[in-house]
Design an enzyme around this catalytic site. Structure first.
Site, PDB file in Angstrom:
ATOM      1  N   SER A   1       0.833  -1.200   0.000  1.00  0.00           N
ATOM      2  CA  SER A   1       0.000   0.000   0.000  1.00  0.00           C
ATOM      3  C   SER A   1       0.865   1.247   0.000  1.00  0.00           C
ATOM      4  O   SER A   1       2.029   1.206   0.406  1.00  0.00           O
ATOM      5  CB  SER A   1      -0.910  -0.007   1.238  1.00  0.00           C
ATOM      6  OG  SER A   1      -1.513   1.262   1.398  1.00  0.00           O
ATOM      7  N   HIS A   2       0.311   2.357  -0.448  1.00  0.00           N
ATOM      8  CA  HIS A   2       1.005   3.635  -0.363  1.00  0.00           C
ATOM      9  C   HIS A   2       1.197   4.044   1.096  1.00  0.00           C
ATOM     10  O   HIS A   2       2.100   4.795   1.428  1.00  0.00           O
ATOM     11  CB  HIS A   2       0.198   4.743  -1.058  1.00  0.00           C
ATOM     12  CG  HIS A   2       0.254   4.680  -2.546  1.00  0.00           C
ATOM     13  ND1 HIS A   2      -0.345   3.687  -3.274  1.00  0.00           N
ATOM     14  CD2 HIS A   2       0.853   5.500  -3.452  1.00  0.00           C
ATOM     15  CE1 HIS A   2      -0.136   3.896  -4.565  1.00  0.00           C
ATOM     16  NE2 HIS A   2       0.591   4.994  -4.698  1.00  0.00           N
TER      17      HIS A   2
END
Lengths: 169, 107
Positions: A41-42
């Site tokens: 994920s970012h």
């Protein structure tokens, strides 16, 4: 051919056919697989939260790692192929590793990470098209049931066509 | 006799082998958990259901919902079952009775 033989032949053929079908579809009785999951994920916090959810579904039976954000403190948002690479190595299994990404550059960084792996390991890694939260929950549960990499990815990707709201008719 | 002119092994001969496979059972259970059927209890339902060959479905009678596959956690969550809701569990397959018996205790 004596009439009495027919039913017994037919019965045994019929049973085997059903048995094989059902084993393929529902329960891999003879064969059990161990795969690893990587949450990409970012956001480090999002990755950690999704990993927490997935771990609850898998119940300690599946290795799940996370690669979120650009820094260990979780302050910087973004994705980094090297962090993904070490997350893959953390949960490496010979039966394979499934990567679940949020979107956008998560996918590109995951692809880059795979390119950095030795060929033999890369062949056993799979990028999933599943949505991150639903996909991780489903994948963790089915991985804990001993299903293969391809089978786990298939049920996770089925989340794409499973509405959240009830199908009240 | 003249029956020799027919195929020696009829492909469709379901009467005898199909009988045990067609076992089917259906019950209605009421959700007792104050938080309803949530992710963790759903996980246990899917785990249990996956141990059986039978096809198993559930419908939320209290919401008049369609039947969903009990071996799918996402479909199970679609039932949106709260405490007190009645769920109809239905199983068909060689071990349908055992599947229903095992599942009943989870609600």
């Amino acid at each position: 051919m004596p009439d009495g033989k027919r039913p017994s032949n037919v019965r045994s053929r019929g049973w085997n056919e059903h048995r094989n079908d059902r084993q393929l579809l529902f329960c891999p009785v003879g064969e059990s697989f161990v795969i690893g999951l990587v949450i990409v994920s970012h956001s480090a916090k999002l990755a950690a939260g999704v990993r927490e959810l997935a771990a609850q579904m898998a119940g300690d039976q599946v290795g799940i790692s996370q690669a979120g954000g650009l820094s260990d403190d979780g302050e910087q948002l973004g994705t980094d192929a090297f962090r993904i690479l070490s997350a893959i190595e953390e949960v490496w299994c010979k039966d394979g590793v499934l990567l679940l990404m949020d979107l956008g550059s998560s996918v590109m960084s995951a692809e880059l990470a795979l390119e950095m792996l030795p060929e033999q390991q890369r062949q056993n890694c799979l990028l999933s098209n599943a949505p991150l939260v639903e996909g991780a929950i489903v994948a963790a549960l089915h991985a804990s049931l001993g299903e293969s990499l391809q089978a786990v990815n298939a049920v996770a990707e089925a989340a794409l066509s499973t509405p959240k709201l009830s199908n009240t008719g | 006799m003249s029956s020799n002119s027919h195929a020696p092994l009829p492909v469709d001969h379901p009467a005898q082998p199909e009988k045990p496979l067609q076992q089917s059972k259906s019950v209605v259970v009421t959700v007792s958990d104050p938080r309803g059927l949530h992710l963790r209890s759903g996980r246990d339902v899917v785990r249990t259901a996956s141990q059986f060959q039978a096809q198993i479905t559930a419908a939320n009678l209290s919401r008049n919902s369609n039947a969903v596959d009990l071996k799918s956690i996402l479909q199970l969550m679609q039932l949106q079952a709260r405490q007190g809701h009645d769920l109809q569990l239905a199983a068909s397959g060689p071990d349908a009775d055992a599947a229903i018996e095992a599942l009943c205790s989870l609600f």
